[in-house]
Design an enzyme around this catalytic site. Sequence first.
Site, mmCIF file in Angstrom:
data_model
loop_
_atom_site.group_PDB
_atom_site.id
_atom_site.type_symbol
_atom_site.label_atom_id
_atom_site.label_comp_id
_atom_site.label_asym_id
_atom_site.label_seq_id
_atom_site.Cartn_x
_atom_site.Cartn_y
_atom_site.Cartn_z
ATOM 1 C CB CYS A 87 13.782 -12.735 -8.198
ATOM 2 S SG CYS A 87 15.451 -13.263 -7.920
ATOM 3 C CD GLU A 88 8.213 -10.636 -7.985
ATOM 4 O OE1 GLU A 88 7.677 -9.854 -8.802
ATOM 5 O OE2 GLU A 88 8.058 -11.866 -8.013
ATOM 6 C CE1 TYR B 42 -1.524 -2.604 3.785
ATOM 7 C CE2 TYR B 42 0.360 -1.247 4.374
ATOM 8 C CZ TYR B 42 -0.499 -2.296 4.646
ATOM 9 O OH TYR B 42 -0.332 -3.037 5.776
#
Length: 427
Positions: free
Chosen positions: A356-357, A329
């Site tokens: 890994c993003e 958020y």
Amino acid sequence: MLFPVTYRVNAAGHMEVGGCDLVELAHTHGTPLYIYDEATIRQRASEYIAAMGSAGQVLYSAKAFASPRFLRVVAQEGLGLDVVSAGELHLALKSGYAGDRIHFLGNNKSREDLEAAHAAGATIVIDGSYEFELLREIVPEGKRIRVMLRISPGVKPDTHAHISTGQLDSKFGFSIESGAAMQAIAEALRHPRLELVGLHSHLGSQILALGAYQQAMEIMLDLLVELRDELKFEPRKLGAGGGLGIAYTREDDPPTPRDFVEIVRHALDTGCARRGLRVPELVVEPGRSIAGPAGMALYTVGSIKDIRGVRRYVAVDGGMGDNIRPKLYGARYEAFLASDPERRPDGKVTIAGKYCESTDILITDIEMPELKAGDVIAMPAAGAYNLAMASNYNGMPRPEVVMLSDGRADVMRRRETLDDLIAAEVF
Ligand SMILES: Cc1ncc(COP(=O)(O)O)c(C=O)c1O
């Protein structure tokens, strides 16, 4: 209050909390490391209790963060507990919490949840008609259990939509506006196994404008008038929920627990007097405003990537696995160089995690002093809904957690091992 109450810069120029040097802690315990300042937990909890006086009950909302040592401190300060699953209840009971000091909430309680709550002697806060049926089967004939009903007062607080719960379009509670609340209360009063002791509400989380609580109280008290006149029912308890916001950045200036309780108490007392109602016992259930400011996250800097004219990425050894809030958020944080928090900034960096993003960013564009691999970074206000929502994504063990007090650092949750990660797998 961005830092724990015991925060200072020590003689070595390092950040210190609870009499412990944060650089030393990072080196001896490893990072990512979560620290909790016992004095801050006690100060926040006791401020709630003092402001509440004899007007009612303060429950700590275990979902913000729960660990046995932490819960024992909260219990010692005189707070009851709000749990939302058989898992949280299990931890609470194992930590020594008495079942009758616990409220069990949740919008889709399973039969197992309700059986556990019933067995523990907790107060069940019913949140949907399905629970009426389940409780008819669970509670033995001739017995009645104490329940409250979660009411949705239809107030939309000024907070992020994802953490706002009191409005009509919400999965939580029986809505007053739709008539569901009145129906559910009538049903609870007719129910042979239930003793309806009160009504509960909760508006949302990270609320900084307290007007929403006054508005909700007026709506709840109007409902109480209807209940008295139409059903001859006057609840003994009235829950105003939790949700008080905290400072995450230097610009945030949230109300204090005392401000919050005083506003709610005043709205309750004056609202009851105007309507000729008996004043019910008030129940509040703060989570974030107790755990949040007491906790900090410590990370170690690893890889640094410069994209000239675009951005400097400083990667740390944690990220979305221990703190999903920035991505969930849009939460904002501050970060400090633990070995020299007052050193002059050298330019803007983006603090990235190691998951890994691409979205695994803890802070976008923050002014920091020059950083190098091995530096320890401290993030304040990390005590609530960080570890509570932590995951093992990417096969990363969850961090160690220590309680700091008078120069002592006691491990209250050890760092997970690689074997912990595969403990539930069937090989
Ligand atoms: C019903 C209920 N009570 C209390 C809380 C605690 O809220 P906070 O941690 O914002 O004080 C929550 C959190 O979402 C909640 O859903």
